[in-house]
Design a protein around this motif. Structure first.
Motif, PDB file in Angstrom:
ATOM      1  N   PHE A   1       0.921  -1.111  -0.054  1.00 42.39           N
ATOM      2  CA  PHE A   1       0.003  -0.120   0.013  1.00 42.39           C
ATOM      3  C   PHE A   1       0.761   1.266   0.002  1.00 42.39           C
ATOM      4  CE2 PHE A   1      -2.804   2.560   3.123  1.00 42.39           C
ATOM      5  CZ  PHE A   1      -3.659   2.861   2.047  1.00 42.39           C
ATOM      6  N   PHE A   2       0.600   2.138  -1.109  1.00 46.47           N
ATOM      7  CA  PHE A   2       1.310   3.468  -1.184  1.00 46.47           C
ATOM      8  C   PHE A   2       0.563   4.535  -1.223  1.00 46.47           C
ATOM      9  CE2 PHE A   2       3.752   6.383  -3.753  1.00 46.47           C
ATOM     10  CZ  PHE A   2       4.537   6.715  -3.009  1.00 46.47           C
ATOM     11  N   LEU A   3       0.540   5.607  -0.505  1.00 45.44           N
ATOM     12  CA  LEU A   3      -0.317   6.902  -0.707  1.00 45.44           C
ATOM     13  C   LEU A   3       0.707   7.911  -0.892  1.00 45.44           C
ATOM     14  CD1 LEU A   3      -2.811   8.544   0.170  1.00 45.44           C
ATOM     15  CD2 LEU A   3      -1.835   8.787   2.419  1.00 45.44           C
ATOM     16  N   LYS A   4       0.579   8.908  -2.147  1.00 48.37           N
ATOM     17  CA  LYS A   4       0.985   9.816  -2.517  1.00 48.37           C
ATOM     18  C   LYS A   4       0.268  10.845  -2.779  1.00 48.37           C
ATOM     19  CE  LYS A   4       4.595  12.419  -4.022  1.00 48.37           C
ATOM     20  NZ  LYS A   4       5.701  12.719  -3.109  1.00 48.37           N
ATOM     21  N   ASP A   5       0.207  12.164  -2.271  1.00 49.68           N
ATOM     22  CA  ASP A   5      -0.505  13.039  -2.491  1.00 49.68           C
ATOM     23  C   ASP A   5      -2.268  12.610  -2.373  1.00 49.68           C
ATOM     24  OD1 ASP A   5       1.534  14.856  -2.496  1.00 49.68           O
ATOM     25  OD2 ASP A   5       1.812  14.311  -4.634  1.00 49.68           O
ATOM     26  N   ASP A   6      -2.797  12.727  -3.351  1.00 50.09           N
ATOM     27  CA  ASP A   6      -4.369  12.399  -3.441  1.00 50.09           C
ATOM     28  C   ASP A   6      -4.602  10.987  -4.474  1.00 50.09           C
ATOM     29  OD1 ASP A   6      -3.883  13.534  -5.870  1.00 50.09           O
ATOM     30  OD2 ASP A   6      -5.696  14.639  -6.107  1.00 50.09           O
ATOM     31  N   MET A   7      -3.602  10.394  -4.286  1.00 55.83           N
ATOM     32  CA  MET A   7      -3.693   9.080  -5.146  1.00 55.83           C
ATOM     33  C   MET A   7      -2.990   7.877  -4.052  1.00 55.83           C
ATOM     34  SD  MET A   7      -4.949   9.556  -8.056  1.00 55.83           S
ATOM     35  CE  MET A   7      -5.464  11.082  -8.865  1.00 55.83           C
ATOM     36  N   ILE A   8      -3.792   6.611  -4.400  1.00 56.85           N
ATOM     37  CA  ILE A   8      -3.600   5.498  -3.516  1.00 56.85           C
ATOM     38  C   ILE A   8      -3.134   4.453  -4.469  1.00 56.85           C
ATOM     39  CG2 ILE A   8      -4.363   3.625  -1.990  1.00 56.85           C
ATOM     40  CD1 ILE A   8      -6.442   5.711  -1.103  1.00 56.85           C
ATOM     41  N   TYR A   9      -1.955   3.656  -4.642  1.00 61.99           N
ATOM     42  CA  TYR A   9      -1.375   2.692  -5.099  1.00 61.99           C
ATOM     43  C   TYR A   9      -1.242   1.404  -4.322  1.00 61.99           C
ATOM     44  CZ  TYR A   9      -0.056   6.528  -8.038  1.00 61.99           C
ATOM     45  OH  TYR A   9       0.021   7.703  -8.696  1.00 61.99           O
ATOM     46  N   MET A  10      -1.819   0.321  -4.872  1.00 61.60           N
ATOM     47  CA  MET A  10      -1.832  -1.137  -4.183  1.00 61.60           C
ATOM     48  C   MET A  10      -1.137  -2.056  -5.103  1.00 61.60           C
ATOM     49  SD  MET A  10      -5.610  -1.081  -2.708  1.00 61.60           S
ATOM     50  CE  MET A  10      -5.277  -2.754  -1.946  1.00 61.60           C
ATOM     51  N   ILE A  11      -0.497  -2.984  -4.371  1.00 64.54           N
ATOM     52  CA  ILE A  11      -0.311  -4.191  -5.194  1.00 64.54           C
ATOM     53  C   ILE A  11      -0.756  -5.376  -4.361  1.00 64.54           C
ATOM     54  CG2 ILE A  11       2.301  -4.056  -4.105  1.00 64.54           C
ATOM     55  CD1 ILE A  11       2.971  -5.576  -6.493  1.00 64.54           C
ATOM     56  N   GLY A  12      -1.370  -6.400  -4.724  1.00 69.90           N
ATOM     57  CA  GLY A  12      -1.835  -7.591  -3.997  1.00 69.90           C
ATOM     58  C   GLY A  12      -1.515  -8.601  -5.012  1.00 69.90           C
ATOM     59  N   SER A  13      -2.449  -9.751  -5.133  1.00 72.54           N
ATOM     60  CA  SER A  13      -2.209 -10.778  -5.804  1.00 72.54           C
ATOM     61  C   SER A  13      -3.428 -11.597  -6.107  1.00 72.54           C
ATOM     62  CB  SER A  13      -1.207 -11.670  -5.554  1.00 72.54           C
ATOM     63  OG  SER A  13      -1.366 -12.495  -4.029  1.00 72.54           O
ATOM     64  N   GLY A  14      -3.700 -12.252  -7.375  1.00 71.01           N
ATOM     65  CA  GLY A  14      -4.949 -13.023  -7.424  1.00 71.01           C
ATOM     66  C   GLY A  14      -4.850 -13.672  -8.880  1.00 71.01           C
ATOM     67  N   ARG A  15      -5.850 -14.673  -8.891  1.00 72.48           N
ATOM     68  CA  ARG A  15      -5.968 -15.624 -10.182  1.00 72.48           C
ATOM     69  C   ARG A  15      -6.964 -15.065 -11.161  1.00 72.48           C
ATOM     70  NH1 ARG A  15      -4.434 -18.950  -5.764  1.00 72.48           N
ATOM     71  NH2 ARG A  15      -2.472 -20.228  -6.392  1.00 72.48           N
ATOM     72  N   TYR A  16      -7.950 -14.055 -10.787  1.00 72.58           N
ATOM     73  CA  TYR A  16      -9.076 -13.993 -11.680  1.00 72.58           C
ATOM     74  C   TYR A  16      -9.064 -12.425 -12.115  1.00 72.58           C
ATOM     75  CZ  TYR A  16     -11.343 -18.495 -10.302  1.00 72.58           C
ATOM     76  OH  TYR A  16     -11.409 -19.822 -10.352  1.00 72.58           O
ATOM     77  N   THR A  17      -9.599 -12.135 -13.136  1.00 74.35           N
ATOM     78  CA  THR A  17      -9.746 -11.020 -13.648  1.00 74.35           C
ATOM     79  C   THR A  17     -10.823 -10.236 -12.827  1.00 74.35           C
ATOM     80  OG1 THR A  17      -9.095 -11.573 -15.997  1.00 74.35           O
ATOM     81  CG2 THR A  17     -10.369  -9.528 -15.627  1.00 74.35           C
ATOM     82  N   TYR A  18     -10.605  -9.100 -12.757  1.00 80.19           N
ATOM     83  CA  TYR A  18     -11.925  -8.202 -12.331  1.00 80.19           C
ATOM     84  C   TYR A  18     -11.694  -6.789 -12.858  1.00 80.19           C
ATOM     85  CZ  TYR A  18      -9.299  -5.824  -8.592  1.00 80.19           C
ATOM     86  OH  TYR A  18      -8.205  -5.330  -8.047  1.00 80.19           O
ATOM     87  N   GLY A  19     -12.970  -6.135 -12.773  1.00 83.15           N
ATOM     88  CA  GLY A  19     -12.880  -4.565 -13.640  1.00 83.15           C
ATOM     89  C   GLY A  19     -12.600  -4.819 -15.076  1.00 83.15           C
ATOM     90  N   ASN A  20     -12.053  -3.824 -15.627  1.00 85.91           N
ATOM     91  CA  ASN A  20     -11.508  -3.756 -16.822  1.00 85.91           C
ATOM     92  C   ASN A  20     -10.044  -3.349 -16.795  1.00 85.91           C
ATOM     93  OD1 ASN A  20     -11.760  -3.609 -19.571  1.00 85.91           O
ATOM     94  ND2 ASN A  20     -12.165  -1.415 -19.814  1.00 85.91           N
ATOM     95  N   PRO A  21      -9.368  -4.317 -16.709  1.00 86.22           N
ATOM     96  CA  PRO A  21      -7.777  -4.005 -16.589  1.00 86.22           C
ATOM     97  C   PRO A  21      -7.124  -3.611 -17.685  1.00 86.22           C
ATOM     98  CG  PRO A  21      -8.219  -6.497 -16.851  1.00 86.22           C
ATOM     99  CD  PRO A  21      -9.673  -5.829 -16.568  1.00 86.22           C
ATOM    100  N   VAL A  22      -6.188  -2.644 -17.462  1.00 84.77           N
ATOM    101  CA  VAL A  22      -5.404  -1.970 -18.665  1.00 84.77           C
ATOM    102  C   VAL A  22      -4.428  -3.247 -19.011  1.00 84.77           C
ATOM    103  CG1 VAL A  22      -3.744  -0.232 -19.134  1.00 84.77           C
ATOM    104  CG2 VAL A  22      -5.575   0.407 -17.459  1.00 84.77           C
ATOM    105  N   GLU A  23      -3.906  -3.914 -18.313  1.00 87.21           N
ATOM    106  CA  GLU A  23      -2.840  -4.716 -18.572  1.00 87.21           C
ATOM    107  C   GLU A  23      -3.710  -6.101 -18.235  1.00 87.21           C
ATOM    108  OE1 GLU A  23      -0.290  -4.715 -20.434  1.00 87.21           O
ATOM    109  OE2 GLU A  23       0.352  -2.685 -20.361  1.00 87.21           O
ATOM    110  N   PRO A  24      -4.019  -7.101 -19.164  1.00 84.35           N
ATOM    111  CA  PRO A  24      -4.951  -8.146 -19.116  1.00 84.35           C
ATOM    112  C   PRO A  24      -4.110  -9.438 -18.105  1.00 84.35           C
ATOM    113  CG  PRO A  24      -4.272  -8.097 -21.110  1.00 84.35           C
ATOM    114  CD  PRO A  24      -3.799  -7.076 -20.666  1.00 84.35           C
ATOM    115  N   ILE A  25      -4.810 -10.250 -17.356  1.00 87.22           N
ATOM    116  CA  ILE A  25      -4.419 -11.383 -16.957  1.00 87.22           C
ATOM    117  C   ILE A  25      -3.712 -12.231 -17.914  1.00 87.22           C
ATOM    118  CG2 ILE A  25      -6.386 -12.851 -17.105  1.00 87.22           C
ATOM    119  CD1 ILE A  25      -5.728 -13.582 -14.003  1.00 87.22           C
TER     120      ILE A  25
END
Length: 510
Positions: free
Chosen positions: A336-360
Motif C-alpha cells: 500500500f502506498f499513498l502519494k498526495d491524493d492518489m493510492i497505489y496498491m499491489i496484491g495478488s490473485g488468479r481472476y480478472t476483475y474490472g476492466n484491466p489496462v494490462e490483462p491477466i
C-alpha cells in the motif's frame, strides 16, 4: 534535477552577469567571481551531486537479522528498524539507551540503526526490547513534524527503565512498544501498552496533527478480544468469537498518551496490513471475511481485500471499498502506498476483475498474478493491471511496496517466479539480463494509465541463498536506496538471514 529550474537559474546568471562589466576574477564585484561562486552554490544545492553507490550487509547470516523499515533523516543518513538474534555491531551489546536483551544466538531483539548515507557505516544502534516473531508485513517508522521518529513494535521480555507507562503485567508475553526518538537515538519518551490478546501484526500511520495511529492484531482464544488496559476504555465491542482475529485501532498523541481505542471488527477474521496518512486523510488497507465496521461483504467467509478512509479523531469509517472477485475465495495481503491524493496498491490473485489496462496472462483461475490498482482518495478505482507468468504463480510477499519516482513512474521491485524467472506480461521494453529461479525484476509502470513501461531483470543469488527488496526510497532524481532481505536456506524455519542496504542508480535503459 528539474530542467525548468536549471533553465531559470542559468537565465538569472546570464542576466546578472550582463550587468557586470568588471573582469578581475579576484574582485568580488567582477563577473568572473560572481559566476564562479554562483555556479558553485548551484551545484552544491543538487542532492545528487555527492551520491555514492555502495552495498553493505549487517548480521553474519548465521542467525536471524532482518530489516523492517528504512527512512531518510534530515542530513541524508538512513535510519533502519528490524529484528536480530545477534549483535548489530559485532562484539558489542551496547545501545544508545538500552542494550541487547538476553544472549546472542538465543534472544530475538528489536533494534534501530543509523547508518551513513555515504558508505553504510553504522553510526549508532539502540535496542527496543525482545521481539515476538518476524512477520512478512513489517512495522514502519514514521516522522513527527519536527523530524523526531516514531516507532511502534510488539515486544516481550523485561521492561526497560524510563518508560512513561510501565508494563502492567496483563500482557506478560508481549506488549506494544510506542516511542518517540530523536535522530541521535535518544528517546523523547516511550511507553508500553498491554493487552492479553495481542497477535503478530502491527502497522502505524502519522497524521498531520502528530497523532500516531496504531493498528494491531487482536486475537480470540482465551481470553478473547481483550482491549488495552492502558488509556481510555474501548469505544465499541468486538463482534468476533474465540476463533477469529480483530484489529484494534488506537491513537497515541505526540506526548505519549493514548487518546482512544476502537475495534475494527466483524463476525469473521479481520486484518490490517497497511496504514498511511497525509493532508487528504487516514487510509487503511487489509482483508476481511465478513462485513467489518458495518459494511456489506461481497463474499462472506472468504478474505477479501479493501481500502477504507477513517475519521482521524474517532476512527469511524468515512468510506470503504472492497476489491476483487467472489470467484477468488481467499485473497492474501497487499502492499500500500499513498502519494498526495492518489493510492497505489499491489496484491495478488488468479481472476480478472474490472476492466484491466494490462490483462491477466492465460486462463482465469490458473496462475496467480500481481494485481496493481490505483485509486483516488475518494475511493474510486482509476485503473488496475495484472502482472504474471503464463506457466506459474508469481512469488507473492516478495515484492516491495510501490513508490512514485520523481519522473512520475511507479516502481515496484520483486522476485518473479520460482522456475521461469520472467513475466509473460509485455512492457514497452525489457532491459537487463536476469534469468533462472527467483529472478529480480524492477517493474516501471505508467502511473497515469497503468500500462507497463519497462521490466528490468537481474539474476538472484545462487540457491539456496535468495534476496528480495523490502523497501525502496528515492534519495534524489534517479538515485535509490534499497533495504534488502537475504535468506540462506529454503527450509523453514528460516533463521539464517541477513539484511543489506544499497545505494543504486535507477537501472539504465541502455
Amino acid at each position: 534535477m528539474n530542467f525548468f529550474y536549471l533553465v531559470t537559474v542559468l537565465f538569472t546568471i546570464f542576466t546578472l552577469s550582463c550587468k557586470l562589466n568588471l573582469n578581475n576574477p579576484s574582485d568580488p564585484r567582477s563577473k568572473d567571481f560572481f559566476l564562479t561562486n554562483l555556479l558553485k552554490a548551484f551545484l552544491l544545492s543538487d542532492p545528487c551531486l555527492n551520491f555514492q553507490t555502495w552495498k553493505k550487509t549487517y548480521g553474519t547470516g548465521v542467525y536471524k537479522t532482518t530489516g523492517s523499515d528504512l527512512i531518510i533523516l534530515s542530513n541524508g543518513d538512513y535510519l533502519v528498524s528490524g529484528i536480530t538474534r545477534e549483535y548489530i555491531v559485532p562484539g558489542s551489546p551496547t545501545g544508545v539507551t538500552n542494550n541487547f536483551a538476553g544472549s546472542p544466538g538465543i534472544n530475538l531483539n528489536t533494534f534501530l540503526m543509523r547508518v551513513s548515507r555515504t558508505n553504510g557505516e553504522i553510526l549508532w544502534v539502540d535496542y527496543l526490547g525482545e521481539a515476538g516473531i518476524e512477520v512478512s508485513y513489517r512495522p514502519k517508522l514514521r516522522k513527527y513534524s519536527n523530524g523526531d521518529i516514531s516507532a511502534a513494535f510488539i515486544v516481550k521480555g523485561a521492561e526497560q527503565p524510563g518508560t512513561i507507562n510501565a508494563k502492567s503485567g496483563v500482557g506478560t508475553t508481549s506488549a506494544l512498544f510506542v516511542g518517540r526518538i530523536r535522530e541521535d537515538g535518544t528517546r523523547v519518551w516511550f511507553t508500553y501498552l498491554d493487552s492479553a490478546s495481542i497477535g503478530d501484526f502491527v502497522v502505524s500511520a502519522m497524521d498531520t496533527s502528530n497523532r500516531l495511529h496504531v493498528f494491531i492484531e487482536n486475537l480470540g482464544g482465551s481470553p478473547a478480544h481483550t482491549s488495552f488496559v492502558d488509556g481510555p476504555a474501548i469505544s465499541n465491542s468486538s463482534l468476533g468469537g474465540s476463533s477469529d482475529s480483530d484489529t484494534i485501532h488506537l491513537i497515541v498523541n505526540e506526548n505519549g498518551a493514548m487518546n482512544f481505542q476502537r475495534f475494527f471488527t466483524s463476525a469473521g477474521g479481520d486484518f490490517i496490513f497497511g496504514a498511511e496518512a497525509n493532508a487528504n486523510g487516514l487510509f487503511v488497507t487489509g482483508t476481511s471475511s465478513q462485513g467489518a465496521n458495518g459494511t456489506t461483504h461481497p463474499n462472506a467467509t472468504y478474505q477479501m481485500p479493501f481500502v477504507m478512509k477513517l475519521n482521524e479523531t474517532d476512527g469511524t469509517t468515512i468510506w470503504y471499498q472492497y476489491f476483487g472477485t467472489t470467484m477468488e475465495l481467499d485473497y492474501g495481503a497487499s502492499r500500500f502506498f499513498l502519494k498526495d491524493d492518489m493510492i497505489y496498491m499491489i496484491g495478488s490473485g488468479r481472476y480478472t476483475y474490472g476492466n484491466p489496462v494490462e490483462p491477466i496472462i492465460g486462463a482465469d483461475g490458473t496462475n496467480k498474478h500481481f494485481i496493481l490498482t490505483k485509486l483516488n482518495t475518494s475511493g474510486s478505482v482509476l485503473w488496475n493491471s495484472f502482472l504474471g507468468n503464463a506457466a506459474e504463480n508469481v512469488m507473492d510477499t516478495t515484492e516491495s511496496e510501490p513508490i512514485l519516482l520523481s519522473n512520475s513512474q511507479l516502481l515496484i521491485r520483486m522476485q518473479t517466479t520460482a522456475i521461469n524467472g520472467q513475466f509473460s506480461s509485455l512492457p514497452d521494453s525489457i532491459t537487463g539480463s536476469g534469468s533462472g529461479p527467483y529472478t529480480l525484476a524492477d517493474v516501471f509502470v505508467n502511473s497515469q494509465q497503468g500500462t507497463f513501461n519497462r521490466f528490468h531483470y537481474s539474476s538472484n543469488l545462487s540457491l539456496p541463498a535468495m534476496e528480495q527488496t523490502d523497501k525502496i526510497r528515492e534519495v534524489c532524481s534517479g538515485k535509490l536506496t534499497r533495504l534488502n532481505y537475504t535468506r540462506f536456506t529454503t527450509t523453514p524455519p528460516i533463521e539464517a538471514t541477513q539484511l543489506s542496504i544499497e545505494n543504486v542508480s535507477v537501472p539504465s535503459i541502455l
